[in-house]
Design a protein around this motif. Structure first.
Motif, PDB file in Angstrom:
ATOM      1  N   ASN A 193       0.818  -1.211   0.000  1.00 17.33           N
ATOM      2  CA  ASN A 193       0.000   0.000   0.000  1.00 17.33           C
ATOM      3  C   ASN A 193       0.854   1.265   0.000  1.00 17.33           C
ATOM      4  OD1 ASN A 193       0.693   0.184   2.721  1.00 17.33           O
ATOM      5  ND2 ASN A 193      -1.223  -0.737   3.394  1.00 17.33           N
ATOM      6  N   GLY A 194       2.145   1.110  -0.304  1.00 18.26           N
ATOM      7  CA  GLY A 194       3.006   2.243  -0.586  1.00 18.26           C
ATOM      8  C   GLY A 194       3.664   2.937   0.591  1.00 18.26           C
ATOM      9  N   ASN A 195       3.461   2.456   1.789  1.00 19.59           N
ATOM     10  CA  ASN A 195       4.061   3.128   2.940  1.00 19.59           C
ATOM     11  C   ASN A 195       4.837   2.171   3.850  1.00 19.59           C
ATOM     12  OD1 ASN A 195       1.985   1.738   4.062  1.00 19.59           O
ATOM     13  ND2 ASN A 195       0.900   3.492   4.884  1.00 19.59           N
ATOM     14  N   GLY A 196       5.332   1.095   3.249  1.00 20.92           N
ATOM     15  CA  GLY A 196       6.074   0.114   4.031  1.00 20.92           C
ATOM     16  C   GLY A 196       5.206  -0.977   4.620  1.00 20.92           C
ATOM     17  N   PHE A 197       3.899  -0.852   4.459  1.00 25.57           N
ATOM     18  CA  PHE A 197       2.952  -1.848   4.948  1.00 25.57           C
ATOM     19  C   PHE A 197       2.301  -2.554   3.760  1.00 25.57           C
ATOM     20  CE2 PHE A 197       3.503   0.592   8.692  1.00 25.57           C
ATOM     21  CZ  PHE A 197       3.118  -0.196   9.762  1.00 25.57           C
ATOM     22  N   TRP A 198       2.007  -3.823   3.953  1.00 23.91           N
ATOM     23  CA  TRP A 198       1.321  -4.608   2.928  1.00 23.91           C
ATOM     24  C   TRP A 198       0.003  -5.112   3.515  1.00 23.91           C
ATOM     25  CZ3 TRP A 198       3.524  -7.390  -1.627  1.00 23.91           C
ATOM     26  CH2 TRP A 198       4.667  -6.757  -2.107  1.00 23.91           C
ATOM     27  N   ASP A 199      -1.015  -5.158   2.662  1.00 23.03           N
ATOM     28  CA  ASP A 199      -2.327  -5.645   3.086  1.00 23.03           C
ATOM     29  C   ASP A 199      -2.329  -7.167   3.115  1.00 23.03           C
ATOM     30  OD1 ASP A 199      -3.208  -3.041   3.233  1.00 23.03           O
ATOM     31  OD2 ASP A 199      -4.091  -3.052   1.238  1.00 23.03           O
ATOM     32  N   VAL A 200      -3.056  -7.693   4.086  1.00 22.25           N
ATOM     33  CA  VAL A 200      -3.112  -9.139   4.263  1.00 22.25           C
ATOM     34  C   VAL A 200      -4.515  -9.542   4.703  1.00 22.25           C
ATOM     35  CG1 VAL A 200      -2.241  -8.955   6.640  1.00 22.25           C
ATOM     36  CG2 VAL A 200      -2.014 -11.105   5.434  1.00 22.25           C
ATOM     37  N   TYR A 201      -5.000 -10.657   4.143  1.00 18.92           N
ATOM     38  CA  TYR A 201      -6.277 -11.236   4.533  1.00 18.92           C
ATOM     39  C   TYR A 201      -6.035 -12.036   5.811  1.00 18.92           C
ATOM     40  CZ  TYR A 201     -10.658 -13.831   4.145  1.00 18.92           C
ATOM     41  OH  TYR A 201     -11.887 -14.375   4.387  1.00 18.92           O
ATOM     42  N   LEU A 202      -6.633 -11.606   6.897  1.00 13.47           N
ATOM     43  CA  LEU A 202      -6.286 -12.129   8.215  1.00 13.47           C
ATOM     44  C   LEU A 202      -6.597 -13.610   8.404  1.00 13.47           C
ATOM     45  CD1 LEU A 202      -7.333  -9.069  10.381  1.00 13.47           C
ATOM     46  CD2 LEU A 202      -5.046  -9.698   9.599  1.00 13.47           C
ATOM     47  N   ASP A 203      -7.692 -14.108   7.837  1.00  7.79           N
ATOM     48  CA  ASP A 203      -8.024 -15.525   8.008  1.00  7.79           C
ATOM     49  C   ASP A 203      -6.969 -16.440   7.394  1.00  7.79           C
ATOM     50  OD1 ASP A 203     -10.254 -15.229   9.535  1.00  7.79           O
ATOM     51  OD2 ASP A 203     -11.690 -15.564   7.920  1.00  7.79           O
ATOM     52  N   ASN A 204      -6.367 -16.003   6.297  1.00  6.14           N
ATOM     53  CA  ASN A 204      -5.321 -16.820   5.670  1.00  6.14           C
ATOM     54  C   ASN A 204      -4.044 -16.830   6.502  1.00  6.14           C
ATOM     55  OD1 ASN A 204      -6.993 -17.383   3.550  1.00  6.14           O
ATOM     56  ND2 ASN A 204      -6.008 -15.996   2.117  1.00  6.14           N
ATOM     57  N   ALA A 205      -3.800 -15.770   7.241  1.00  5.11           N
ATOM     58  CA  ALA A 205      -2.557 -15.642   8.000  1.00  5.11           C
ATOM     59  C   ALA A 205      -2.627 -16.281   9.384  1.00  5.11           C
ATOM     60  CB  ALA A 205      -2.188 -14.163   8.147  1.00  5.11           C
ATOM     61  N   LYS A 206      -3.815 -16.413   9.959  1.00  4.94           N
ATOM     62  CA  LYS A 206      -3.949 -16.936  11.326  1.00  4.94           C
ATOM     63  C   LYS A 206      -3.544 -18.404  11.388  1.00  4.94           C
ATOM     64  CE  LYS A 206      -7.896 -18.255  13.423  1.00  4.94           C
ATOM     65  NZ  LYS A 206      -7.496 -19.570  13.832  1.00  4.94           N
TER      66      LYS A 206
END
Length: 76
Positions: free
Chosen positions: A22-35
């Motif tokens: 998202n351009g500021n050092g952070f990336w979006d993530v779908y939380l259910d896939n990561a848990k």
């Protein structure tokens, strides 16, 4: 800033599942896939809250996606 072993694991899982920059050092993530499958929702939410306080995690601004999508800091 030091992270607990569970926080380190969560960062690892979140970074592995991150989908878009998202351009500021952070990336979006779908939380259910990561848990991790063996973590209950309460533990997951607690660790995300702790990471948020430490600046490693952010909620998505859109209230329709809060708790579904988040943003993870990709570099320490």
């Amino acid at each position: 800033m030091e992270l607990t072993p569970n926080e380190c694991s969560a960062v690892k899982y979140l970074r592995e599942e991150a989908e878009s920059d998202n351009g500021n050092g952070f990336w979006d993530v779908y939380l259910d896939n990561a848990k991790p499958k063996d973590w209950n929702p309460r533990k997951w939410a607690s660790i995300l809250g702790s990471l948020k306080k430490k600046g490693f995690y952010r909620d998505i601004d859109d209230p329709d996606f809060k708790g579904i999508w988040g943003s993870i800091k990709m570099k320490d």
